[in-house]
Structures are given as structure tokens and as C-alpha cells.
Motif scaffolding. Structure first.
Motif: not given
Length: 560
Positions: A31-32, A325-330, A266-273, A256-263
Motif C-alpha cells: 500500500s502507498a 505517462f512519463e511524469t504521472v504514471y512513470r 488498477m494501472t492497466f485499466t487506467l492506461i487503457e482508459a 497526490e495522484q495528479e502528480q504521481y500515480s503508483p503502480f
């Protein structure tokens, strides 16, 4: 789904089983937001699964499921969950471990009919009884049952899902209505998946997405696991009762996740969305009729893509998402030795390249009017070779982990832009390098495999728009192969008599022979659906399913 809520409903439906529960494995992603040891990887689990027992005969859960009860919406959802589970193992190379009585190929149609009867019926389905659970059942069903290349029926059904979601207010963000964190996130997850399916089906059918970017304000779901979400929800209720707050609120995590979305799971769904939003932005259109009396930015009788039709805008939108993708999802920092992280990263990269290829096609069409008759142009050659490379990369991803728990879903993620361009180019009559043509057919024969009699293996391909193009391209290819004539045979005989071993004609041989697939399932008995749900519950108790049980939040367990 929010799995803890789903399992709670299961226990209410199976009260006799709730006394026998076992812990589920926890997520491998810590957990983050909660450093509590209960979320560590050493904990045996905190969300119990409902215990299941073999069927004892009538009265069965199946008989309960087919009657009219207040639990009908949840039974529809349960049917969809089971159907998704069955589809995930149909092509599993380890399916023989499920036992002699379990044949997924037999069980899948039974469950599909059960789901269809419950959620698509005009009398009892989601149309007459709109609810969150009925909508979840429909969206899950469409997510796993998509007809790869001809999803017209699913396209119509996703329209039903859109209208139901709008009726339930899913297209409006739940934070505006004071809903609980779980309710907010579940509604966001449903809407995100609806947008994904809308963009996917529209792409395959050559249609515009039906959801415009200005028709909703629902945010994307958070990159957070179900245990954290449950904790947030419980502590928020406790704080309302005056207890001390020991957690971050949903709003604080959003910031917080506007700046960084931790893996997370849910990440795969978020990328698809995120990618679905991009495709909707690129290809969604606004119109205005000639007799309209209302002012607008679109002139009467004309159309314009969202915001602007300028190529520079399209490029800017893609670059903006790449930067996110580079800055928020890294994503560039993901561990490529981890299979699920690799698949997320590679899926993102492929889809971004497909979007870039699509806008290149749009520019090419604007300048040249399409590929017809321009096969020898340098730009055409570059596009053709790039399409081959991109399609090959997509095939490589779908074939990279054939024994993984996720390959069944990855193989369903079809795209239309590069195959359709290759087929258009092959039927255009232009002059192309024969080596490039051979490579294109080698790729296309993998995308559209045929059985031993030459029929497409995937259902619906022959009737789809891509299937029509494929048939025309094959007819043209066959027409270009010269069949031997009587004169050729006489010449061959003369050369053979003279000792020559090189006849001057080539027989019409298919360079890509069809592959004969097995037609039976030896060693597997027929599944008897008399006690459908109880029997399937007992199957789910098999240790093979343990890493991916519901309550585990993700099921992203290690595998090789």
C-alpha cells in the motif's frame, strides 16, 4: 468490481458457506497510503473468501438462480464473473488440471446463455431493471466476450450500457453527490470501462465513438487497491461518528495522484482508459445540420473533429498523453522483468504508436486521397513498412506469454488501423516491393488464421469490414499467381528430357499452408449444468485458482 463488496454479497447469498472462510493471498504491491503491517506481503490476508462445497444435488443454487428473487441483479453479476473465469482458461495449457468433469468449452455456452438471459432480456434485463449490479454484469460480459473483428452486436449492447449508466448518473462524478469512497470509485471504474469498450468497438467497426469528451465529468478511478479503498471508506464513516482520523481522505489521494500515480492493480485499466480518451479526442466528431438555427463553431453541413482538425493539434494531444505517462504514471521506470508491468508498458507503447500511425493516415488521406493508385510513392512505402513493423510488434506481445494468466485478455485487444491499411494497400493495384508484400501476408496470416478447409478460425471475421477487405486482398493475390498451362507442361517435359531440372513455371502453391487444429477434447467429460453455480463454486476451490481468487485484489502472483 470492488471485490470485498462482491464477496460480502456472496456470503449473504450463501449463508451456510460464510462460516467456513479462508484468507486470500494479498497483493504483491504494498500500500502507498497505509504502512500498517496488515497490508504487508507477510500477512495471510484480511478478506475472506466464501467457502465452497461440492454440489449435493437438488435443491441447487442453479434452481435458485433461475427463479425471481430480490437478488436477481447480483445473480446476473455472479453469472458474468463465472463466465469471465471460464473464458480465461479455455486456452489455458494447464486446463487438464481442472479435472475430468470440467470442460470449459462446454461450460462457456451454458454460462453465456445464463448471462444473456439475465442482463439482455427485454423483460428482466438491465433495460427494464437498471441497477449498478446489472450494469456491472453487462460491462464485464462485453469486456470478455467481444467478437474480435466484428463487434457489431457488442457495439449495440454498449449503447445500452451507456444509456443505463447515464440513467444511473454514472457519467457524473460521484464526489459531487456526497457518495462514499467505495461508491465513487466503483462508479468511476464502470464508466472508465464503458469508455474503453466504446472506443474499441468503434475502431474495429470504422465508426465514431458514441461518447464525446464533453458528455461526462466522471474522473478516472484512482490507482489504488481494494483493501486501501475499504480502509478509506471505513475510516471515513468512523470520522463522521467523531473518531480520530488516521488516514488520507479520497480527495487528498486524488491530489497526490495528479502528480504521481503508483503502480497498482488498477494501472492497466487506467492506461487503457487514458488511451480511449485519446482516440475519442482524435476521432470524435461534431456536426451541425444545414437548417440549424443555433450558433456553433461548426459551419452548417460540415463536420469537425473535437476542438480542431489541424494535424498539429492531433500531434500535440498525443505528446501530451506521452508526457503524462512519463511524469504521472512513470511507466518508463517499470520493472520489465515483471510480466504484468511489462505488458502494461508494452501495451502503452504500442497503442501510442498506433495513434501516431492513425494520424499519419489521416494526413495522407487529406493530401493524397488514400492509397489507391499510389503504391509506388515513397510515403506509401514508408507507411506500408511501418504498418508491418507495428502489426508484428502487436503479435509479438500477444504471443510473448502464452501460458500466463493474462494472455487470453491481451489476445482480445485487436486494432484495426494497421491491418486495414495493409489490406487496402494490397488491393490498391500499386507497385510494391515483393519482399514487403510477402512480409505483409506473413503477418496478416497470423492475424487472420484459417482452419484446415480455409475458413477463418475466429468467429465473425468473414462478415466484418476487415474480413471483406481480406477476401478482396486474397482474391487479388490468387489472381496474380500464374497457373501452369498446357504449353508449360510440354516445355517442362522437354527440359526434363534434356536433363534440365529447372522448369520455367511455378505451380500455384500457397506459401502459408493452413494449420489443422484438434477438433476434440479427449479425456474431458461433458459438464452437466444441473447445479451450475454450486458445481462451478466447487471447481473454483481447486488449488489451481488460488493465486487469482477474488479477495486477492489482483491475482498478480508470480508465474513463469
Amino acid at each position: 468490481l470492488h471485490w470485498p463488496t462482491f464477496l460480502k454479497r456472496c456470503r449473504l447469498l450463501h449463508p451456510l458457506r460464510s462460516s467456513h472462510s479462508r484468507a486470500s493471498p494479498v497483493s504483491h504491491y504494498p500500500s502507498a497510503y497505509f504502512p500498517n503491517p496488515s497490508f504487508g506481503t507477510s500477512d495471510p490476508g484480511i478478506v475472506p473468501n466464501p467457502h465452497t462445497v461440492p454440489s449435493q444435488g437438488p435443491p441447487s443454487f442453479f434452481s435458485l438462480a433461475t427463479s425471481s428473487t430480490p437478488d436477481d441483479p447480483f445473480l446476473a453479476l455472479l453469472s458474468s464473473v463465472y463466465y469471465a473465469a471460464v473464458l480465461s482458461v479455455i486456452n489455458n495449457p494447464s486446463s487438464q488440471e481442472l479435472g475430468q468433469k470440467f470442460n470449459p468449452l462446454t461450460l462457456a455456452p451454458t454460462l453465456k446463455k445464463e448471462v444473456s438471459d439475465r442482463i439482455l432480456s427485454l423483460d428482466e434485463g438491465v433495460i427494464k431493471h437498471p441497477s449498478i449490479e446489472n450494469l456491472q454484469a453487462l460491462v464485464l460480459f462485453l469486456s470478455v466476450d467481444s467478437n474480435s473483428f466484428d463487434p457489431y452486436v457488442q457495439w449495440v449492447q454498449i449503447g445500452t450500457a451507456v444509456r443505463t449508466a447515464q440513467f444511473l448518473g454514472i457519467h457524473r462524478d460521484g464526489t459531487s453527490f456526497g457518495l462514499s469512497p467505495i461508491e465513487v470509485e466503483v462508479r468511476r471504474r464502470i464508466w472508465a470501462q464503458i469508455c474503453i469498450l466504446d472506443a474499441r468497438f468503434a475502431e474495429l467497426l470504422g465508426c465514431e465513438p458514441s461518447i464525446s469528451v464533453s458528455s461526462y465529468d466522471t474522473c478516472l478511478p484512482l490507482s489504488i487497491c481494494d483493501r486501501d479503498l475499504t480502509e478509506i471508506d471505513e475510516q471515513q464513516r468512523a470520522s463522521i461518528q467523531g473518531q480520530e482520523r488516521k488516514f488520507k481522505t479520497l480527495q487528498e489521494i486524488e491530489q497526490e495522484q495528479e502528480q504521481y500515480s503508483p503502480f497498482s492493480t488498477m494501472t492497466f485499466t487506467l492506461i487503457e482508459a487514458e488511451l480511449a480518451r485519446l482516440m475519442t479526442q482524435l476521432f470524435g466528431s461534431r456536426y451541425r445540420s444545414r437548417d440549424s438555427i443555433f450558433l456553433g463553431s461548426v459551419q452548417p453541413g460540415q463536420w469537425a473533429p473535437s476542438e480542431s482538425a489541424l494535424q498539429s493539434d492531433r500531434v500535440r494531444w498525443i505528446r501530451r498523453l506521452e508526457h503524462r505517462f512519463e511524469t504521472v504514471y512513470r511507466l518508463d521506470s517499470l520493472d520489465t522483468t515483471n510480466p504484468i508491468q511489462f505488458m502494461v508498458l508494452e501495451t502503452m507503447r504500442i497503442r501510442i504508436e498506433q495513434a501516431k500511425f492513425a494520424i499519419r493516415l489521416m494526413e495522407w488521406k487529406d493530401i493524397h486521397g488514400g492509397p489507391g493508385g499510389l503504391g509506388g510513392a515513397p510515403e506509401m512505402t514508408h507507411l506500408f513498412r511501418d504498418a508491418i513493423a507495428l502489426t508484428s510488434r502487436t503479435l509479438a506481445l500477444s504471443n510473448r506469454f502464452p501460458t500466463s494468466p493474462y494472455s487470453w485478455y491481451i489476445k482480445r485487444l485487436k486494432e484495426a488501423y494497421t491491418p486495414s491499411f495493409l489490406l487496402f494497400a494490397l488491393t490498391s493495384g500499386g507497385t510494391m516491393d515483393q519482399g514487403d508484400v510477402a512480409l505483409a501476408w506473413a503477418v496478416l496470416d497470423q492475424i487472420f488464421p484459417v482452419d484446415s478447409v480455409g475458413r477463418a478460425q475466429e468467429q465473425g471475421v468473414e462478415q466484418s469490414p476487415l474480413g471483406v477487405l481480406l477476401r478482396r486482398a486474397k482474391e487479388k493475390r490468387e489472381g496474380q499467381v500464374r497457373f501452369p498451362t498446357a504449353q508449360d507442361f510440354r516445355q517442362q517435359a522437354m527440359e526434363a528430357a534434356a536433363g534440365s531440372s529447372h522448369p520455367n513455371f511455378s505451380p500455384n502453391v500457397n506459401p502459408h499452408p493452413a494449420v489443422t487444429l484438434p477438433t476434440n477434447s479427449s479425456g474431458m467429460g461433458n459438464f452437466q449444468p444441473g447445479n451450475l453455480f454450486e458445481d462451478f463454486d466447487s471447481i473454483m476451490q481447486d488449488p489451481l485458482w488460488s493465486p487469482g481468487l477474488p479477495g486477492a485484489d489482483d491475482g498478480y502472483e508470480p508465474w513463469v
